[in-house]
Design a protein around this motif. Structure first.
Motif, short mmCIF file in Angstrom:
data_model
loop_
_atom_site.label_atom_id
_atom_site.label_comp_id
_atom_site.label_asym_id
_atom_site.label_seq_id
_atom_site.Cartn_x
_atom_site.Cartn_y
_atom_site.Cartn_z
N ILE A 90 41.35 32.06 18.04
CA ILE A 90 42.01 30.71 17.87
C ILE A 90 42.54 30.17 19.05
O ILE A 90 42.22 28.93 19.34
CB ILE A 90 43.35 30.93 16.87
N ALA A 91 43.13 30.73 20.04
CA ALA A 91 43.37 30.11 21.46
C ALA A 91 42.27 29.57 21.99
O ALA A 91 42.36 28.63 22.63
CB ALA A 91 44.18 31.44 22.05
N LEU A 92 41.16 30.34 22.16
CA LEU A 92 40.15 29.88 22.84
C LEU A 92 39.26 28.37 22.31
O LEU A 92 38.91 27.64 23.10
CB LEU A 92 38.78 30.97 22.77
N VAL A 93 39.57 28.45 20.76
CA VAL A 93 39.26 27.12 20.18
C VAL A 93 40.16 26.05 20.69
O VAL A 93 39.60 24.89 20.72
CB VAL A 93 38.98 27.54 18.77
N ILE A 94 41.53 26.48 20.71
CA ILE A 94 42.32 25.35 20.73
C ILE A 94 41.98 24.71 22.40
O ILE A 94 42.12 23.55 22.81
CB ILE A 94 43.73 25.80 20.82
N VAL A 95 41.77 25.74 23.24
CA VAL A 95 41.70 25.35 24.68
C VAL A 95 40.40 24.47 24.73
O VAL A 95 40.31 23.40 25.48
CB VAL A 95 41.46 26.53 25.57
N PHE A 96 39.36 24.89 24.11
CA PHE A 96 38.17 24.21 24.16
C PHE A 96 38.05 22.78 23.67
O PHE A 96 37.87 21.84 24.07
CB PHE A 96 36.94 24.77 23.20
N LEU A 97 38.78 22.65 22.41
CA LEU A 97 39.22 21.36 21.77
C LEU A 97 40.11 20.45 22.72
O LEU A 97 39.61 19.32 22.72
CB LEU A 97 39.67 21.43 20.58
N MET A 98 41.04 20.99 23.16
CA MET A 98 41.99 20.13 24.08
C MET A 98 41.06 19.65 25.53
O MET A 98 41.23 18.48 25.65
CB MET A 98 43.04 20.97 24.34
N HIS A 99 40.25 20.50 25.77
CA HIS A 99 39.68 20.08 27.10
C HIS A 99 38.63 18.86 26.53
O HIS A 99 38.53 17.95 27.75
CB HIS A 99 38.92 21.30 27.76
N TYR A 100 38.10 19.25 25.72
CA TYR A 100 37.16 18.16 25.35
C TYR A 100 37.91 16.71 25.00
O TYR A 100 37.48 15.73 25.26
CB TYR A 100 36.28 18.51 24.23
N MET A 101 38.96 16.82 24.23
CA MET A 101 39.90 15.49 24.02
C MET A 101 40.18 15.09 25.20
O MET A 101 40.40 13.81 25.15
CB MET A 101 41.17 16.20 23.01
N SER A 103 38.64 15.03 27.97
CA SER A 103 37.81 14.26 28.59
C SER A 103 37.49 13.00 28.17
O SER A 103 37.15 11.95 28.56
CB SER A 103 36.51 15.26 28.65
N ALA A 104 37.56 13.19 26.71
CA ALA A 104 37.13 11.85 25.67
C ALA A 104 38.44 10.75 26.15
O ALA A 104 38.05 9.63 26.31
CB ALA A 104 37.16 12.04 24.39
N ILE A 120 35.58 2.98 19.05
CA ILE A 120 35.12 4.52 18.32
C ILE A 120 35.67 5.56 19.08
O ILE A 120 36.06 6.62 18.38
CB ILE A 120 33.61 4.14 18.17
N GLY A 121 35.80 5.69 20.55
CA GLY A 121 36.12 7.05 21.09
C GLY A 121 37.53 7.13 20.71
O GLY A 121 38.14 8.27 20.50
N SER A 122 38.32 6.26 20.53
CA SER A 122 39.90 6.08 20.11
C SER A 122 40.05 6.61 18.79
O SER A 122 40.90 7.58 18.58
CB SER A 122 40.59 4.98 20.21
N ILE A 123 39.20 6.42 17.72
CA ILE A 123 39.08 6.98 16.55
C ILE A 123 38.61 8.43 16.70
O ILE A 123 39.38 9.34 16.01
CB ILE A 123 38.08 6.37 15.59
N CYS A 124 37.82 8.86 17.47
CA CYS A 124 37.29 10.36 17.66
C CYS A 124 38.38 11.15 18.23
O CYS A 124 38.65 12.28 17.73
CB CYS A 124 36.11 10.22 18.49
N ILE A 125 39.04 10.62 19.03
CA ILE A 125 40.45 11.22 19.72
C ILE A 125 41.42 11.41 18.72
O ILE A 125 41.85 12.71 18.54
CB ILE A 125 41.01 10.53 20.91
#
Length: 221
Positions: A90-101, A103-104, A120-125
């Motif tokens: 779960i921690a790896l998924v959190i790190v992955f999502l946060m890094h991508y977020m 960047s966006a 649209i990007g602000s909605i994605c974030i």
């Protein structure tokens, strides 16, 4: 076929995120034990999305590759050896999502222009904030038994749909009450998410509006 670029990538990401959220509900409703495929799809979707835009970013490719590999390895090891590596997964998924977020977020706020892609990007974030907090709650569930009323004590993948629902209800400060935090630590994260959702909307709207006004002034001058 039009190549995905930093000028239009967020529309594809928005469609992917909405599809994935809908898929989580469908899998929970009609198929048992299919949540692992949904989590894997979330990671692969985001990975291909950012790699499609940053084809020359070797560091980014390596970083996402390492995270994805570690996620798969830890999950396979937990199945084969019966070791409880849920917290690490779960921690790896959190790190992955946060890094991508992050960047966006940089692409939305620091491009110097406000267009449909940035909106649209602000909605994605905003959707990704809900996803990140979903896995934070799963981490808390694995760490503290009985941290939430309304959630069963079962494998974290089986709680994925319910936790995503609770996360977005908390993010939007609706709070229906079917799921409630029962420990001080889980209550802390719940109200911090509510604050995050409120401040995100206020700060983002102010930033986009100010940038948009500056663009109009430049065009007039």
């Amino acid at each position: 076929m039009k190549q995905v670029s930093s000028e239009d990538n967020f529309i594809f990401l928005l469609v992917a995120l909405l599809t994935l959220l809908f898929t989580v509900a469908v899998v929970e409703q009609f198929f048992q034990g299919g949540q692992l495929l949904v989590v894997s799809a979330i990671i692969l979707c985001l990975a291909f999305s950012i790699l499609g835009v940053k084809r020359q970013a070797i560091y980014t490719k390596s970083w996402f590759g390492v995270l994805l590999t570690l996620f798969l390895v830890t999950y396979v090891i937990s199945i084969l050896t019966n070791l409880n590596l849920s917290l690490l997964t779960i921690a790896l998924v959190i790190v992955f999502l946060m890094h991508y977020m992050i960047s966006a977020f940089k692409q939305v706020l620091f491009t110097g222009q406000v267009g449909s892609n940035q909106i649209i990007g602000s909605i994605c974030i905003y959707l990704m904030i809900g996803l990140v907090w979903s896995f934070v709650y799963l981490f808390l569930l694995e760490s503290f038994n009985g941290g939430f009323s309304g959630l069963e004590n079962q494998h974290w993948l089986d709680n994925l749909s319910s936790v995503i629902y609770y996360s977005f209800i908390t993010l939007t400060t609706v709070g229906y009450g079917e799921i409630t935090p029962t420990l001080p630590i889980t209550r802390f994260f719940a109200y911090m998410q509510s604050l995050t959702g409120s401040f995100y909307l206020a700060i983002l709207v102010a930033s986009l509006v100010s940038t948009g006004l500056e663009q109009r002034k430049r065009k007039v001058n």
